[in-house]
Design a protein around this motif. Sequence first.
Motif, PDB file in Angstrom:
ATOM      1  N   ARG A 371     -21.477  41.415  -5.898  1.00 20.43           N
ATOM      2  CA  ARG A 371     -20.343  42.335  -6.091  1.00 20.43           C
ATOM      3  C   ARG A 371     -20.189  43.264  -4.882  1.00 20.43           C
ATOM      4  NH1 ARG A 371     -21.810  44.312 -10.560  1.00 20.43           N
ATOM      5  NH2 ARG A 371     -22.482  46.399  -9.934  1.00 20.43           N
ATOM      6  N   ALA A 372     -21.309  43.663  -4.267  1.00 22.48           N
ATOM      7  CA  ALA A 372     -21.239  44.525  -3.088  1.00 22.48           C
ATOM      8  C   ALA A 372     -20.582  43.810  -1.918  1.00 22.48           C
ATOM      9  CB  ALA A 372     -22.636  45.004  -2.707  1.00 22.48           C
ATOM     10  N   ALA A 373     -20.671  42.475  -1.909  1.00 26.81           N
ATOM     11  CA  ALA A 373     -20.075  41.688  -0.823  1.00 26.81           C
ATOM     12  C   ALA A 373     -18.669  41.223  -1.168  1.00 26.81           C
ATOM     13  CB  ALA A 373     -20.958  40.479  -0.520  1.00 26.81           C
ATOM     14  N   SER A 374     -18.078  41.762  -2.240  1.00 26.55           N
ATOM     15  CA  SER A 374     -16.762  41.308  -2.708  1.00 26.55           C
ATOM     16  C   SER A 374     -15.792  42.473  -2.804  1.00 26.55           C
ATOM     17  CB  SER A 374     -16.899  40.627  -4.075  1.00 26.55           C
ATOM     18  OG  SER A 374     -17.848  39.580  -4.041  1.00 26.55           O
ATOM     19  N   LYS A 375     -14.529  42.139  -2.724  1.00 22.76           N
ATOM     20  CA  LYS A 375     -13.451  43.111  -2.822  1.00 22.76           C
ATOM     21  C   LYS A 375     -12.384  42.544  -3.748  1.00 22.76           C
ATOM     22  CE  LYS A 375     -10.841  46.643  -1.263  1.00 22.76           C
ATOM     23  NZ  LYS A 375     -11.233  48.053  -1.181  1.00 22.76           N
ATOM     24  N   LEU A 376     -11.930  43.348  -4.722  1.00 25.12           N
ATOM     25  CA  LEU A 376     -10.905  42.923  -5.669  1.00 25.12           C
ATOM     26  C   LEU A 376      -9.587  43.584  -5.286  1.00 25.12           C
ATOM     27  CD1 LEU A 376     -10.319  41.308  -8.245  1.00 25.12           C
ATOM     28  CD2 LEU A 376     -11.008  43.314  -9.578  1.00 25.12           C
ATOM     29  N   GLY A 380       1.057  43.711  -7.206  1.00 22.18           N
ATOM     30  CA  GLY A 380       2.025  43.676  -8.292  1.00 22.18           C
ATOM     31  C   GLY A 380       2.102  45.026  -8.979  1.00 22.18           C
ATOM     32  N   ASP A 381       2.986  45.091  -9.948  1.00 25.58           N
ATOM     33  CA  ASP A 381       3.170  46.322 -10.696  1.00 25.58           C
ATOM     34  C   ASP A 381       3.460  45.959 -12.142  1.00 25.58           C
ATOM     35  OD1 ASP A 381       3.305  49.025 -11.151  1.00 25.58           O
ATOM     36  OD2 ASP A 381       4.725  49.416  -9.518  1.00 25.58           O
ATOM     37  N   GLY A 382       3.389  46.959 -13.012  1.00 26.28           N
ATOM     38  CA  GLY A 382       3.645  46.709 -14.415  1.00 26.28           C
ATOM     39  C   GLY A 382       3.131  47.823 -15.292  1.00 26.28           C
ATOM     40  N   PRO A 383       3.318  47.701 -16.588  1.00 28.71           N
ATOM     41  CA  PRO A 383       2.972  48.792 -17.498  1.00 28.71           C
ATOM     42  C   PRO A 383       1.481  49.095 -17.585  1.00 28.71           C
ATOM     43  CG  PRO A 383       3.592  46.806 -18.711  1.00 28.71           C
ATOM     44  CD  PRO A 383       3.936  46.555 -17.283  1.00 28.71           C
ATOM     45  N   ALA A 384       0.627  48.157 -17.177  1.00 25.67           N
ATOM     46  CA  ALA A 384      -0.820  48.379 -17.289  1.00 25.67           C
ATOM     47  C   ALA A 384      -1.441  48.917 -16.009  1.00 25.67           C
ATOM     48  CB  ALA A 384      -1.519  47.072 -17.692  1.00 25.67           C
ATOM     49  N   ARG A 385      -0.635  49.211 -14.995  1.00 24.20           N
ATOM     50  CA  ARG A 385      -1.224  49.583 -13.707  1.00 24.20           C
ATOM     51  C   ARG A 385      -2.058  50.863 -13.803  1.00 24.20           C
ATOM     52  NH1 ARG A 385       1.549  50.139  -7.663  1.00 24.20           N
ATOM     53  NH2 ARG A 385      -0.283  51.085  -6.683  1.00 24.20           N
ATOM     54  N   ALA A 386      -1.533  51.905 -14.427  1.00 25.70           N
ATOM     55  CA  ALA A 386      -2.280  53.168 -14.504  1.00 25.70           C
ATOM     56  C   ALA A 386      -3.581  52.984 -15.271  1.00 25.70           C
ATOM     57  CB  ALA A 386      -1.409  54.241 -15.156  1.00 25.70           C
ATOM     58  N   GLU A 387      -3.515  52.312 -16.410  1.00 29.60           N
ATOM     59  CA  GLU A 387      -4.724  52.096 -17.222  1.00 29.60           C
ATOM     60  C   GLU A 387      -5.714  51.208 -16.490  1.00 29.60           C
ATOM     61  OE1 GLU A 387      -5.863  50.622 -21.770  1.00 29.60           O
ATOM     62  OE2 GLU A 387      -3.771  50.599 -21.059  1.00 29.60           O
ATOM     63  N   LEU A 388      -5.205  50.186 -15.789  1.00 33.84           N
ATOM     64  CA  LEU A 388      -6.080  49.281 -15.048  1.00 33.84           C
ATOM     65  C   LEU A 388      -6.757  50.008 -13.895  1.00 33.84           C
ATOM     66  CD1 LEU A 388      -6.978  46.305 -14.830  1.00 33.84           C
ATOM     67  CD2 LEU A 388      -5.014  45.913 -13.337  1.00 33.84           C
ATOM     68  N   THR A 389      -6.029  50.861 -13.205  1.00 33.17           N
ATOM     69  CA  THR A 389      -6.623  51.644 -12.121  1.00 33.17           C
ATOM     70  C   THR A 389      -7.733  52.546 -12.634  1.00 33.17           C
ATOM     71  OG1 THR A 389      -4.482  51.649 -10.982  1.00 33.17           O
ATOM     72  CG2 THR A 389      -6.113  53.257 -10.256  1.00 33.17           C
ATOM     73  N   GLY A 390      -7.473  53.219 -13.769  1.00 32.61           N
ATOM     74  CA  GLY A 390      -8.501  54.076 -14.355  1.00 32.61           C
ATOM     75  C   GLY A 390      -9.720  53.300 -14.795  1.00 32.61           C
ATOM     76  N   LEU A 391      -9.523  52.098 -15.340  1.00 28.22           N
ATOM     77  CA  LEU A 391     -10.643  51.271 -15.779  1.00 28.22           C
ATOM     78  C   LEU A 391     -11.521  50.878 -14.601  1.00 28.22           C
ATOM     79  CD1 LEU A 391     -12.092  49.628 -17.986  1.00 28.22           C
ATOM     80  CD2 LEU A 391     -10.462  47.772 -17.537  1.00 28.22           C
ATOM     81  N   CYS A 392     -10.931  50.475 -13.497  1.00 26.62           N
ATOM     82  CA  CYS A 392     -11.709  50.091 -12.321  1.00 26.62           C
ATOM     83  C   CYS A 392     -12.484  51.282 -11.748  1.00 26.62           C
ATOM     84  CB  CYS A 392     -10.793  49.494 -11.255  1.00 26.62           C
ATOM     85  SG  CYS A 392     -10.103  47.878 -11.685  1.00 26.62           S
ATOM     86  N   ASP A 398     -15.008  48.029  -6.670  1.00 28.88           N
ATOM     87  CA  ASP A 398     -14.310  48.104  -5.386  1.00 28.88           C
ATOM     88  C   ASP A 398     -12.992  47.346  -5.521  1.00 28.88           C
ATOM     89  OD1 ASP A 398     -13.519  48.331  -2.793  1.00 28.88           O
ATOM     90  OD2 ASP A 398     -15.127  47.107  -1.931  1.00 28.88           O
ATOM     91  N   ALA A 399     -11.975  48.052  -6.000  1.00 24.90           N
ATOM     92  CA  ALA A 399     -10.667  47.439  -6.256  1.00 24.90           C
ATOM     93  C   ALA A 399      -9.581  48.223  -5.547  1.00 24.90           C
ATOM     94  CB  ALA A 399     -10.383  47.383  -7.758  1.00 24.90           C
TER      95      ALA A 399
END
Length: 582
Positions: A371-376, A380-392, A398-399
């Motif tokens: 995971r340390a050697a990876s980047k997510l 795109g955009d959509g209704p889940a962007r804010a919640e998805l950002t907070g989850l990460c 590293d997203a």
Amino acid sequence: MQSPSAPPSASGTSRCFSESSSSRPPQDTKRRKLRIAIVTENFLPKVDGVTRTLARLLEHLRAEGHDALVCGPENGLSEYAGFPVIGTFGVPLLVYPGLKLNFARPRFINELTRFRPDVVHFVDPIWLGAQMLPLVNHYLPLVPCVSSYHTNLPTYATLFGAPWLESIMWNLTRRLHARCEIVFCPSESTRRMLRGKGFENVEIWSRGVDTNLFNPSARDDNLRASWGCTPKPARLTGPLTPSVVPVDSKAKLLQYARKLSLRPSKKRRARGASISADLDDVFIRTPPSEPTEFSPPPSYDSLNDVPELPLSPFSLPPPAISPTECVVSQPPITAEEPESKTVILYVGRLSWEKNLHLLVEAFRLLPAPVRAASKLVFVGDGPARAELTGLCKRLKLDATFMGHQKGSRLAALYASASFFAFPSFTETFGQVVLEALASGLPVVGLNAEGTSDLVVHGKTGLLLDVAAVTRPGKHTEAGEVPPIPSVGEFAAVMTPTHPAFQQCAREYSALFERLVCDRTLRATMGQRAQVGAVCRTWYNAMDAVVQGYEDVSKRAGVARLNDEHMNEALLQLHARQFKPLG
């Protein structure tokens, strides 16, 4: 993700040429101009797979000299690609604000009658289509109707917590499409699903990709640097192996075609020059029969397994390329050359029905060094962007979120990634998957409808077989295609609270880990992916629909409504107190 108004975008050369040209009529034939009316539940400026495909179809109709009229939701547009757009009001759906329940208006029928279409095309009919189909059948009884199935709308009822509504929507959808002579769908797996639901006359309307835009040469090391990733090492920037040659140069491929005598002769090309200009007003010229892109010729190492000629004192000559030269091999990374981060890319709508919970959980479950050697990276955009950002952020992943992108910027995002993650199970095709393959990215997805039609497991990507994870006692026979669960089964298993979700996430994470740790495998799959995507041209994809229009128009036995039919329809409109709207 690509702009709808911009042109979007392993076999031998002869095979690709035959596939590209076989769907086109002979060059010297004439094709009548068509008048196509399109009734759609969804249109621009909302950008998704349906609107992009519809925009591409309209651009194709314009380029080929046909006429079109669009009836759909009110969107502020009065025309698109030079064709008039007639809008109507609608009520936004509470569970999906991007979609509306649109209502038919008298002007629709008035304009359709004046337009005198050869064919009426209903795009994803469900609400507006249910209103317009009876009206078209009544006022334009001689005009054939076709439909196209793009979105698994009935299954969204289950995804949004109303499973009791799914069967009702399937019955309505099936009845609406049954009133049309052809039902187009984008993939073979979707056709199998629709036939299983009782749909008839289902034909394939595939998609294409612009390989001039989406290809590995769009890679941007400055973009990678902004993600904290080092540029690709110099030893990995050389040409591809001889047996897997990408289609980077159209000139080289045309040269192959000329050597194989695939280009039509000057004499054949000149035959249509003397045709009367009067006929050109009624007919349109069929485009050249040569393809815009070719696949590379087969490598010479394919002769290795050919036996010696019988009763001959000599053998076949050795291959021009040694088999060992055709194997992608890379030396191990040295201490002076640290491994760059592996970029895992997702492109699409940021909405939970895209199964993004599985993507995030699979990334979280990667072993710490991997995971340390990876980047997510999310695009795109959509209704889940804010919640998805907070989850990460809570999970300390590293997203990076790049927002909505299009055109050359989107192409650079694809080409600068290492592989493409696509966990969705609700797709009927998956345009972003095809764009990723054309960009030289292996795809890690699910064995689901749409994705499984584009990705060959173990060759151009890796597919998670959810059925094998959830039903370990049942094994697929060798050579047998793994079963694809229904959307309802996917929805249940992919719920984070379901007992099997964590097991699916671990298996999906293992596929990530395999590609993160094996750069050679990524390179090999990426090369195959690019070669496999090149034969999917936009011309062939869009012209398949035009040929369908031609077929139903001929079967209907009417070229287009004449003045008598039009006047009769207008009289019926006035009799029912439909007042024309200027």
